[in-house]
Structures are given as structure tokens and as C-alpha cells.
Design a protein around this motif. Structure first.
Motif, PDB file in Angstrom:
ATOM      1  N   TRP A  52       0.834  -1.193   0.000  1.00 31.31           N
ATOM      2  CA  TRP A  52       0.000   0.000   0.000  1.00 31.31           C
ATOM      3  C   TRP A  52       0.875   1.251   0.000  1.00 31.31           C
ATOM      4  O   TRP A  52       1.927   1.294   0.644  1.00 31.31           O
ATOM      5  N   TYR A  53       0.427   2.274  -0.732  1.00 27.15           N
ATOM      6  CA  TYR A  53       1.155   3.537  -0.820  1.00 27.15           C
ATOM      7  C   TYR A  53       0.193   4.702  -0.638  1.00 27.15           C
ATOM      8  O   TYR A  53      -0.948   4.655  -1.094  1.00 27.15           O
ATOM      9  N   GLN A  54       0.667   5.723   0.068  1.00 22.83           N
ATOM     10  CA  GLN A  54      -0.055   6.995   0.135  1.00 22.83           C
ATOM     11  C   GLN A  54       0.582   7.937  -0.876  1.00 22.83           C
ATOM     12  O   GLN A  54       1.780   8.186  -0.836  1.00 22.83           O
ATOM     13  N   CYS A  55      -0.214   8.428  -1.821  1.00 21.24           N
ATOM     14  CA  CYS A  55       0.289   9.211  -2.949  1.00 21.24           C
ATOM     15  C   CYS A  55      -0.118  10.676  -2.812  1.00 21.24           C
ATOM     16  O   CYS A  55      -1.236  10.986  -2.423  1.00 21.24           O
ATOM     17  N   HIS A  56       0.824  11.549  -3.165  1.00 21.82           N
ATOM     18  CA  HIS A  56       0.563  12.983  -3.247  1.00 21.82           C
ATOM     19  C   HIS A  56       0.836  13.394  -4.695  1.00 21.82           C
ATOM     20  O   HIS A  56       1.982  13.396  -5.139  1.00 21.82           O
ATOM     21  N   ASP A  57      -0.216  13.721  -5.443  1.00 23.45           N
ATOM     22  CA  ASP A  57      -0.106  14.036  -6.870  1.00 23.45           C
ATOM     23  C   ASP A  57      -0.300  15.525  -7.111  1.00 23.45           C
ATOM     24  O   ASP A  57      -1.235  16.129  -6.569  1.00 23.45           O
ATOM     25  N   SER A  58       0.559  16.098  -7.934  1.00 21.51           N
ATOM     26  CA  SER A  58       0.455  17.513  -8.303  1.00 21.51           C
ATOM     27  C   SER A  58       0.793  17.664  -9.775  1.00 21.51           C
ATOM     28  O   SER A  58       1.508  16.841 -10.348  1.00 21.51           O
ATOM     29  N   ALA A  59       0.259  18.722 -10.371  1.00 21.83           N
ATOM     30  CA  ALA A  59       0.635  19.086 -11.735  1.00 21.83           C
ATOM     31  C   ALA A  59       1.662  20.212 -11.635  1.00 21.83           C
ATOM     32  O   ALA A  59       1.457  21.180 -10.916  1.00 21.83           O
ATOM     33  N   ILE A  60       2.789  20.060 -12.339  1.00 24.26           N
ATOM     34  CA  ILE A  60       3.841  21.071 -12.327  1.00 24.26           C
ATOM     35  C   ILE A  60       4.288  21.340 -13.766  1.00 24.26           C
ATOM     36  O   ILE A  60       3.965  20.583 -14.669  1.00 24.26           O
ATOM     37  N   ARG A  61       5.022  22.425 -13.956  1.00 26.33           N
ATOM     38  CA  ARG A  61       5.580  22.717 -15.275  1.00 26.33           C
ATOM     39  C   ARG A  61       6.973  22.108 -15.382  1.00 26.33           C
ATOM     40  O   ARG A  61       7.810  22.316 -14.518  1.00 26.33           O
ATOM     41  N   TRP A  62       7.189  21.322 -16.425  1.00 27.85           N
ATOM     42  CA  TRP A  62       8.448  20.642 -16.635  1.00 27.85           C
ATOM     43  C   TRP A  62       9.452  21.615 -17.231  1.00 27.85           C
ATOM     44  O   TRP A  62       9.111  22.738 -17.605  1.00 27.85           O
ATOM     45  N   ILE A  63      10.690  21.163 -17.363  1.00 29.39           N
ATOM     46  CA  ILE A  63      11.757  22.052 -17.825  1.00 29.39           C
ATOM     47  C   ILE A  63      11.528  22.543 -19.240  1.00 29.39           C
ATOM     48  O   ILE A  63      12.054  23.588 -19.624  1.00 29.39           O
ATOM     49  N   ASP A  64      10.746  21.806 -20.044  1.00 28.42           N
ATOM     50  CA  ASP A  64      10.465  22.251 -21.410  1.00 28.42           C
ATOM     51  C   ASP A  64       9.171  23.047 -21.500  1.00 28.42           C
ATOM     52  O   ASP A  64       8.715  23.363 -22.592  1.00 28.42           O
ATOM     53  N   GLY A  65       8.556  23.368 -20.357  1.00 25.67           N
ATOM     54  CA  GLY A  65       7.375  24.216 -20.341  1.00 25.67           C
ATOM     55  C   GLY A  65       6.051  23.474 -20.308  1.00 25.67           C
ATOM     56  O   GLY A  65       5.026  24.054 -19.974  1.00 25.67           O
ATOM     57  N   ARG A  66       6.047  22.189 -20.654  1.00 27.37           N
ATOM     58  CA  ARG A  66       4.772  21.464 -20.639  1.00 27.37           C
ATOM     59  C   ARG A  66       4.359  21.133 -19.208  1.00 27.37           C
ATOM     60  O   ARG A  66       5.195  21.060 -18.306  1.00 27.37           O
ATOM     61  N   ILE A  67       3.056  20.900 -19.020  1.00 23.61           N
ATOM     62  CA  ILE A  67       2.537  20.550 -17.703  1.00 23.61           C
ATOM     63  C   ILE A  67       2.600  19.025 -17.541  1.00 23.61           C
ATOM     64  O   ILE A  67       2.125  18.284 -18.409  1.00 23.61           O
ATOM     65  N   VAL A  68       3.215  18.573 -16.438  1.00 26.63           N
ATOM     66  CA  VAL A  68       3.399  17.146 -16.192  1.00 26.63           C
ATOM     67  C   VAL A  68       2.857  16.797 -14.813  1.00 26.63           C
ATOM     68  O   VAL A  68       2.531  17.663 -14.011  1.00 26.63           O
ATOM     69  N   ARG A  69       2.793  15.502 -14.547  1.00 24.81           N
ATOM     70  CA  ARG A  69       2.288  14.995 -13.267  1.00 24.81           C
ATOM     71  C   ARG A  69       3.474  14.602 -12.385  1.00 24.81           C
ATOM     72  O   ARG A  69       4.375  13.887 -12.826  1.00 24.81           O
ATOM     73  N   LEU A  70       3.517  15.111 -11.154  1.00 23.22           N
ATOM     74  CA  LEU A  70       4.509  14.738 -10.150  1.00 23.22           C
ATOM     75  C   LEU A  70       3.817  13.909  -9.078  1.00 23.22           C
ATOM     76  O   LEU A  70       2.815  14.350  -8.515  1.00 23.22           O
ATOM     77  N   GLU A  71       4.339  12.705  -8.823  1.00 23.97           N
ATOM     78  CA  GLU A  71       3.747  11.854  -7.774  1.00 23.97           C
ATOM     79  C   GLU A  71       4.829  11.468  -6.783  1.00 23.97           C
ATOM     80  O   GLU A  71       5.923  11.031  -7.156  1.00 23.97           O
ATOM     81  N   ILE A  72       4.520  11.631  -5.492  1.00 24.59           N
ATOM     82  CA  ILE A  72       5.362  11.159  -4.397  1.00 24.59           C
ATOM     83  C   ILE A  72       4.542  10.126  -3.624  1.00 24.59           C
ATOM     84  O   ILE A  72       3.497  10.451  -3.068  1.00 24.59           O
ATOM     85  N   ALA A  73       4.995   8.874  -3.652  1.00 23.31           N
ATOM     86  CA  ALA A  73       4.232   7.767  -3.061  1.00 23.31           C
ATOM     87  C   ALA A  73       5.040   7.150  -1.922  1.00 23.31           C
ATOM     88  O   ALA A  73       6.163   6.667  -2.127  1.00 23.31           O
TER      89      ALA A  73
END
Length: 973
Positions: free
Chosen positions: A725-746
Motif C-alpha cells: 500500500w502507498y499513500q500518494c501525493h499528486d500535483s501538476a507542475i511545469r516541466w523544464i520544457d514548459g509542458r505541464i506534467v504529473r509529479l507523484e510522491i508515493a
């Protein structure tokens, strides 16, 4: 720990059997210290008074050594000073011995579990805050927090680096002091401040900041307001990104584009930029210069609505299929065709085309030269070759009278048939005397062939050749030939202008550039290379023998431009980074001690050909990329540092594309479990048996309605590969090339899940046992009451009436205690949750006919699920005991980071001598459980309550909610 062995062993057996605790015992403080030093314990329970080292002494020794293991004092001592001494020396709980044994140990068990859970939660919070602090301090972005007075109250190291100041010196500084005078003036700052005050947010504003050393830097600023419940701005958080180098590059680009625009529009030849269709056919016109408008008579607006085929004559359009393959193959082509002006006239042109990419689109740059005059010149040559019909031939005597002239003479000067016998300078030049420098006169005087040039009054240029006719050693006449060279003169002047334009173009190129002819002689040395090398153009143009290499290498040697002139592998070996693209040679090289420092130079060289394809020389451009290299190294170092931080986190951290689901980053923790999955699809690499995105994917929750990053989503799931089992914290951030990506810390919470499951099972069994026991006792009490009633009916109970009444009172008390256990049994059996304060109050206020005034901040409280009953019980308590209560008010006060909630009524209040008794179990006019139960519910998560009202003026309960147990309700949403 207890010095009574019988109590110690009985307590161990009971707690192990009933509550499933793993327990070690010690009969003295010294024995306990040895055990604590060699083993890890979740909690320590000690008697207060023991022989030798008391429980309080043991507590002091542990805390002084830094041991923070939860410590509960379990003793028969009930004095207030014992409780105070325990808590003052770091005890986490206090349970008094005595009374009913099951309730006593149930309270001890509950206190142990709640304190252990609280300690673990506090530890996790400390770790989380440490991680946040590290990310905050090591961030490549500057963070600045400003209070509502405009002063800086917090910032990270990056802020100090950008501003050139020590971080501590920034605290308390007015934030406006860091901003320099803007290029647009002070109105720019005022507009941004007004936008922030109106909207509470400012995004991507570019400003100039003033550094400590007086220099300025460009930054990209975004500001977010922090408000209270009334919407008043309390603070603001600013994010600053240093964009100085980008701004410098943009300024250089603007200057370069402006120079190009000037060259483009000032070119004498027509320049047309147009699209290219399939099979090389010319398409829509994109841009033209002023010369094109002048040549063909269209405005720019009219041009961009046309295609090239609209300009071509039918004959020119017919050429396209034959010339297109060569253009597509070689990317450049020169040919002749005819264009039709807007007024319908035809103009012959020579077109030099170049195929290249512009904004990911193939386009053609066509340079069109009007060759009308050249065409005329060619016709004249044809006439001369076919009979010299266009050469003026005159036979002149010594007095400069025309003896004979051919038809070309008549036609050239419109003389008719009457020009014979007249002075040539009169009928042709309109003069009264011979022309200065006349070649005919010189030939007569010298008897030698003479050649020169003249200009007739009509502006035409002529090449003159005079050949003396000598008879008997005496010059009798002159054969005088004149060839009209007006067009050649115009062409030479045009060529001179063209060469000057080329020189100007090279001179104003932003990159250091020089040109050599085919013999290696320097023929151009622009301003940029003058600045780079310190060598003036006048000192090097015309020189050869590798003179151009000396400023760079300190010696004469072949360099990149020599490769463009003649490829030699021995030259290319001098360059570590060497590329050849067609006829272009590109390299990067480090030049040591170049004008006092080591630099990295990027160079490109190419041969030059004339329009006939003959090699005429070579050109090389050089760019100092040392700063770019330093920035790249710094970015690489920052990326490595961030990777190190991410790899040190004991949790899965990964970044994926929100559209393609491709994994862009995976930390070392993730690689050790799932392998190096960077570049793979997340649902295929991190899950099993998936052929599409996961059904529980949170991507759609991470963006707002405008497609921008919004809130962080926290959730739990069981991984299908690891089965953990994992507790996940998901956020949308801007990547180094400017696109919006998903960051997950589980974070792996499998052990926590097992503990929660075990606790739920134990609570379920305990509640079942409690319910059965309570049911059996109530049945027995009911039987006793029935028997008493039967006895009253069969015998005279008057002599023992008092005893019977005492028995019935005792039975009533037992029933009351049993009812309390029914209510109390659920306390602490479920994990705390967040309660909406205003919502809880509203849920109960509707059922009471009271004026309930709620002026509190809109917050959530982290407490036992039974917290929902607290305000119902408080209101009920006011109605029962306040005698005349008609109004209840709730308000709040902040004491540092502690939220104090006030509950007040307008009843009779509580006498001073009862204030410390009302929270004791069994005290009161009713069951005595209300306020005791309220206090227990709150204390489960560390919330305290006390009564501070004035007797006769109503009650006033103060509820103290520490930091971490309350939050802003709107922020939580």
C-alpha cells in the motif's frame, strides 16, 4: 514498571490478553534503564512511587538523556501536584489507579494507543517539514514571503543569491526596495501592485531588481496572496526566476532582427519570401521588401494575398516543373524568368532562390533582380556581332569636322543626313570648342592610338577609340569609334552598390565574421570580430599567410575556414568537436588564454561560389559561447543536485507526461523496485496487467478549468506489482520544457495499514465483549429490580425502607455507569478526522430555540469522530444548568499559532468553587458524564478545555486547539 511484583505480573497478563500488547516488565528504575538502553519500546508505563528510583525520577533521567519514548504515569496517587509534576517533566499521559478494574485498564489501553499514534504523527510531521524545508532552501527558484506591511518575513537561499545579499539581511526589508526603476517607469510597479490588490495574484511579470552591488537583474515574478476568512490579505508569497540571460538574448535577437529588417527593406533587389507546395511549386507570398513593391507596383497588403504564380507570366509558370527538382535537391537555384507588373507590363528578372526552414515550415527566399538593362546590353552585343551596327564610326579631319559617319552615328544622335562637314563637338556635344581631353585631338597631335571615355549631354557614357590616319608621316585625319557603354556603367555602379551592401551585411552581422578570397587573402573583417580580437579591419584586410589565425592561436596555422577552402583531415584533427553538414564545417573549441582568459568558441565556415558556380573564397563566423557553456554547466549541476535530493527520499518520486503517460523522471527508490522505467509508459512499467491508463489515475483532477496546475491530490492504493500500500501525493507542475506534467510522491504505508487493520479488529472484539458484558449486567439489574418489587408486595418493608431506597439508588448508579460505558466505548476507536466547525454548529443549532451567534473563523478541527457531539452536549449543558439561557455565542482568538475557541451563554454561570470539579466524572446535577465526556473527546488529539466565565454572568468555555489540529476550511477545499 512497578515495585509490586504481584500487581506487575497481573497487569502484564491482563493487558497482554485483553488488549494484545507485547509487554516487558521491570521492578525498579535501574532495571528499566538497562532494558530501555538495549531494546526499543513504543511506550513506557511506570508507577509514580517506587523504592529506589521513582517513576518521576526515571522520567527525568530519560528526558534529560534525550529519550522521547511516550511515558505514561500509572499510579494510585491522585493529587494535583503529582499530575502537574508528571506533565512538567515530560510525561505524555497520566492514568490513576483505583476504581473498577476493567474501566481502569480500558482507559490505560486507550491512552497508550492514542499517545503512540500522536507521537508517530508528530514524528512524520517533523520529517515532512524537514523535507519541505530542504526543497524550499535548495530550490532553483527564489521564494519570498511578505507581510501586509510590505516587509520581507521569509526567503530562501536562491533569493539571497539573486539579490546579492545574505538571507538574514533581507528579513524585515521593504520588498519594494529590491525593485529597480523599470524600463517603463514607476507606473509599471504601480500597475502590478494594483493588479495584486484587486486579484490577489500576479503571474509571470517581468521586472528589474536591484542587487547589493548596484547591478540589476531581470526576474520573472509571480505573487499569490494569503487571506483570512474575511478576504483580507495577510501575507503574499512571491516566486522569482532570474531571466537576465534570456532578456539579454532577446535584446540581441531584437537588434539582429532589426538589422536584418533594415537590410531586407533597403536592398535594391526585390526580395520575396513565399511558401512552397508539393513537388516544389511556389505557393503563397509571406513577405516582400520595398524594392519588390516598387518593381512590380503592388502594395505589401496586395502581395500577401497573392501566390507567386500570380506574378509569373505564363512562360515563367511553364518553367516551374523543370527547375523545381534542382531546387529541392540543392536548396538553392538561380534562373531567369519574366514577371508581370500590376499595370500589365513585363519585366525580365534574374531570380536567386534559397530553400530553408522557418518556424517548422519550408519556405523559399527569392531575390529578384531587374535585368532589363542587361537584356538590352545583350541585344546590343548581338547587333555588334552581326555587323557592328551599333558602333558609332566617324571619320574626322584635323579641324574636327565630320567627313563621314555611319548610320549608327545618325541613329545615336538623331543627326539626319546633314551632319557631314560639321564640327563633331557642335552637333554631338553642343559645344563651341573641342571637348577637354578629346582622344581625337590627342591622336592627331601624337600620331598614336588613343582610348578614353566621355559622357554626352544626354547622360550616356561612351568608350572612345581614336586611330590616327597617317599619310606621308603626317596625320591627316582620325577614325573615331564610339561605343555606348551606358548600360555597362550602370551595371558597374549597381555591382559596386551590391558589393557595398554585401560588405555592410557582413559588417553588421552579430557574430564575428571574416571572408577570404580563393587565395586566402582577407577581404572582409566585420565589427564583431574587431571587438572579439582587438584587431582592426584596416590592419588585416589584404593580408594572407594565415594572418587571421594569429589573434586566436598566437601563430600562423590553418583553421576552420581553410577546411572550407580545401578539406584536409590533418586540419580537422585539431578540433575535438567537428561536424560537416554539406559544405558547412562546424566546430566548438576551447581557446586557452584568449585575450587573458579561456573561452569556448563556436565556429562555422563555408566556401563561397559565384553565380556560375566558380569557387571564389570562403567565410567563417565565430561566436563566443563561454557564458552559455557556464549556464549549461550550472543547469547540469542544479539538475544533479535535485536528482541527489530526489534519490535520497525514502519514497517513490516520478514525473510523467499527462498526455502520453511517458515517465520523464524516476528516483533511485523507484528504480530499485520497478527498474529504470524512464521513457516507458507509467501504467505499463509501474503496474501489471494494464493495457491503458489506470482507472484511478488523478490526471483529470490536477488541472483547473483553464488547464493550469491546481490542487494536490492525496490518495491511497495497493500496487499491483509490489502488493504493498502507498499513500500518494499528486500535483501538476511545469516541466523544464514548459509542458505541464504529473509529479507523484508515493510513500509505503503497508505497515501502517496492517496496524490499522489490527486496531480495528481489536476494537471490534473489545466492543463486542463490552456490549455482551453490559447487556448481561443490565439483565441482572432488571432481575434485581423485579425481585425488589416482588418483595415489596409480599412483606412489610417499612422497617427497612431506607435500606431499600439505598439499594434502588445503588442500582440506578450502576445503570448510569453502564450507560456511560455505552457512550464512552466509541471514544478513540476510530482514527481522528477533520470536522468543519461551522457545519458542526449548524447541525445542532436548528433543534434548539436559542439565539446562537457564530462569529468564528471558518476552520476545520482534527479530532475524534465523536467531536460532532461536543457542541450538542455543550448547548444541552447550558440549557439544563444555565436556568435562563436565551443566547449562545461562539468566537475565537489567535494566541500565536494556537486557535482559542470561546463558547459563552447568558445563563447563571458556574460558581467559582465548582470550576475545577465540573469536568470530573460523576460530578453534576444530572449523570455527571457530559463535561467529562467532552473533555475526553477533545484530549484524544491534544485539544484542551477550561471554564473561565464570571459566576452570575454565564459560562465561558475556552477550547485550546494547538497548531496542526486546525486549518483554514477554504484552503483545505
Amino acid at each position: 514498571m512497578d515495585d509490586d511484583e504481584i500487581v506487575l505480573e497481573a497487569s502484564k497478563q491482563y493487558m497482554s490478553t485483553v488488549y494484545s500488547f507485547d509487554i516487558d516488565t521491570a521492578r525498579s528504575g535501574a532495571e528499566a534503564m538497562v532494558m530501555i538502553a538495549t531494546s526499543h519500546y513504543d511506550a513506557i508505563i511506570a508507577d509514580y512511587e517506587m523504592e529506589g528510583m521513582s517513576g518521576l525520577d526515571l522520567l527525568k533521567k530519560l528526558r534529560s538523556s534525550g529519550d522521547e519514548t511516550p511515558f505514561i504515569m500509572f499510579t494510585g496517587k491522585g493529587r494535583e501536584e503529582v499530575v502537574i509534576a508528571s506533565y512538567d517533566n515530560g510525561a505524555d499521559g497520566y492514568v490513576q489507579k483505583g476504581g473498577e478494574i476493567c474501566s481502569q485498564f480500558a482507559e490505560l489501553s486507550h491512552r497508550i494507543r492514542s499517545i503512540i499514534w500522536k507521537k508517530r504523527a508528530e514524528k512524520c510531521l517533523v520529517q515532512s517539514e524537514a523535507q519541505y524545508r530542504q526543497l524550499y532552501e535548495e530550490s532553483p527558484l527564489a521564494y519570498i514571503t511578505v507581510d501586509n506591511s510590505g516587509k520581507i518575513v521569509r526567503c530562501n537561499k536562491k533569493a539571497g543569491e539573486i539579490l546579492g545579499k545574505v538571507v538574514d539581511s533581507l528579513i524585515g526589508m521593504p520588498v519594494l526596495d529590491i525593485y529597480a526603476e523599470q524600463p517603463e517607469g514607476k507606473d509599471r510597479i504601480r500597475e502590478i501592485i494594483e493588479e495584486f490588490l484587486n486579484n490577489g495574484v500576479v503571474t509571470d511579470k517581468e521586472l528589474v531588481i536591484r542587487r547589493e552591488d548596484g547591478t540589476s537583474r531581470w526576474v520573472n515574478v509571480s505573487v499569490q496572496a494569503i487571506r483570512d476568512e474575511q478576504g483580507k490579505i495577510l501575507k503574499s508569497n512571491s516566486i522569482l526566476q532570474d531571466i537576465t540571460e534570456r532578456k539579454r538574448a532577446e535584446e540581441a535577437l531584437r537588434e539582429s532582427e532589426e538589422r536584418f529588417r533594415q537590410l531586407f527593406n533597403n536592398a535594391s533587389d526585390a526580395i520575396i519570401l513565399h511558401e512552397i507546395k508539393a513537388e516544389g511549386r511556389p505557393g503563397r507570398i509571406l513577405e516582400v521588401n520595398d524594392s519588390a513593391c516598387e518593381m512590380l507596383g503592388y502594395t505589401r497588403e496586395e502581395f500577401v494575398s497573392l501566390e507567386v504564380s500570380n506574378l509569373n507570366t505564363p512562360e515563367s509558370n511553364a518553367l516551374i516543373p523543370t527547375i523545381a527538382p534542382s531546387l529541392l535537391k540543392n536548396h538553392h537555384l538561380t534562373f531567369e524568368c519574366t514577371h508581370q507588373r500590376k499595370n500589365g507590363s513585363i519585366v525580365p528578372v534574374e531570380v536567386a532562390t534559397h530553400l530553408f526552414h522557418l518556424h517548422d515550415q519550408e519556405v523559399i527566399l527569392a531575390i529578384c533582380r531587374d535585368i532589363t538593362e542587361r537584356k538590352h546590353s545583350e541585344k546590343e552585343k548581338e547587333a555588334i556581332l552581326s555587323g557592328l551596327k551599333d558602333i558609332v564610326v566617324e571619320y574626322i579631319d584635323r579641324e574636327m569636322k565630320i567627313i563621314w559617319g555611319n548610320k549608327a552615328t545618325q541613329d545615336a544622335f538623331h543627326l539626319g543626313d546633314s551632319f557631314i562637314g560639321k564640327f563633331c563637338y557642335q552637333i554631338i556635344h553642343g559645344r563651341d570648342s573641342p571637348c577637354p581631353g578629346c582622344t581625337a585631338i590627342k591622336a592627331i597631335e601624337t600620331g598614336v592610338f588613343q582610348e578614353g571615355e566621355i559622357t554626352t549631354p544626354d547622360g550616356r557614357h561612351w568608350m572612345i577609340r581614336s586611330n590616327p590616319v597617317i599619310e606621308n608621316g603626317y596625320v591627316t585625319s582620325v577614325v573615331h569609334l564610339a561605343i555606348d557603354i551606358s548600360q555597362r556603367k550602370s551595371a558597374e555602379e549597381a555591382l559596386g552598390r551590391s558589393e557595398q551592401r554585401l560588405h555592410d551585411i557582413i559588417d553588421f552581422l552579430p557574430d564575428a565574421t571574416f571572408v577570404v578570397d580563393k587565395n586566402g587573402i582577407v577581404i572582409a573583417w566585420n565589427r564583431a570580430i574587431e571587438e572579439m580580437t582587438g584587431i582592426r579591419a584596416s590592419d588585416i584586410i589584404g593580408k594572407t599567410n594565415y594572418e587571421y589565425s594569429i589573434p586566436f592561436y598566437g601563430e600562423r596555422r590553418p583553421i576552420l575556414i581553410d577546411l572550407a577552402m580545401q578539406f584536409d583531415s590533418s586540419i580537422s584533427q585539431n578540433y575535438e568537436d567537428f561536424q560537416k553538414e554539406g559544405q558547412k564545417f562546424i566546430s566548438e573549441s576551447i581557446i586557452a588564454n584568449f585575450r587573458g582568459q579561456d573561452v569556448t568558441l563556436w565556429s562555422i565556415a563555408s566556401p563561397l561560389f559565384d553565380k556560375s558556380g566558380w569557387f571564389v573564397g570562403a567565410i567563417e563566423s565565430i561566436r563566443d559561447i563561454s557564458e552559455r557553456k557556464r549556464i549549461e554547466d550550472a543547469l547540469r549541476e542544479a539538475r544533479d543536485t535535485l536528482n541527489t535530493v530526489m534519490d535520497s527520499i525514502d519514497a517513490l518520486v516520478y514525473v510523467s507526461d499527462m498526455q502520453t503517460h511517458e515517465i520523464l523522471f524516476l528516483n533511485e527508490y523507484g528504480k530499485q523496485i520497478w527498474g529504470d522505467a524512464v521513457g516507458k509508459i507509467c501504467y505499463l512499467a509501474l503496474q501489471c496487467d494494464q493495457d491503458g491508463p489506470c482507472s484511478f489515475c488523478t490526471n483529470h483532477l490536477l488541472l483547473d478549468g483553464d488547464g493550469n496546475p491546481s490542487k494536490t491530490i492525496t490518495w491511497e492504493y495497493e500496487n499491483s506489482i509490489t502488493k504493498r500500500w502507498y499513500q500518494c501525493h499528486d500535483s501538476a507542475i511545469r516541466w523544464i520544457d514548459g509542458r505541464i506534467v504529473r509529479l507523484e510522491i508515493a510513500t509505503d504505508i503497508s505497515d501502517q495499514k496492517l496496524i490499522e487493520h489490527a486496531l480495528r479488529q481489536a476494537n471490534r472484539q473489545l466492543n463486542m465483549l463490552t456490549d455482551i458484558t453490559r447487556h448481561d449486567i443490565l439483565n441482572s439489574i432488571n432481575a434485581i429490580q423485579l425481585l425488589l418489587d416482588l418483595m415489596k408486595g409480599k412483606i412489610d418493608v417499612t422497617p427497612a425502607l431506607c435500606e431499600f431506597e439505598n439499594i434502588e439508588h445503588a442500582i440506578s448508579l450502576i445503570q448510569s455507569h453502564i450507560e456511560f460505558t455505552r457512550i464512552y466505548k466509541d471514544l478513540g476507536t476510530h482514527a481522528p478526522v477533520w470536522h468543519h466547525l461551522s457545519g458542526s454548529i449548524q447541525n445542532f443549532s436548528d433543534k434548539y430555540y436559542l439565539d446562537i451567534i457564530n462569529s468564528t473563523m471558518d476552520i476545520d478541527i482534527f479530532a475524534d469522530p465523536l467531536m460532532a457531539k461536543v457542541f450538542d452536549n455543550l448547548i444541552d449543558n447550558s440549557i439544563r444548568h444555565g436556568q435562563k439561557v436565551t443566547r449562545i455565542s461562539l468566537s475565537n482568538l489567535m494566541n500565536g499559532e494556537t486557535y482559542i475557541l470561546f463558547f459563552e451563554d447568558n445563563g447563571v454561570g458556574i460558581p467559582a468553587h465548582e470550576k475545577n470539579l465540573i469536568f470530573e466524572r460523576g460530578y453534576g446535577n444530572n449523570t455527571g458524564f457530559g463535561l467529562f465526556f467532552i473533555r475526553e473527546i477533545m484530549s484524544a488529539t491534544g485539544i484542551s478545555i477550561e471554564e473561565t466565565g464570571t459566576p452570575g454572568k454565564g459560562v465561558k468555555f475556552e477550547i485550546h486547539i494547538p497548531k496542526g489540529l486546525w486549518r483554514n476550511h477554504n484552503a483545505a477545499e
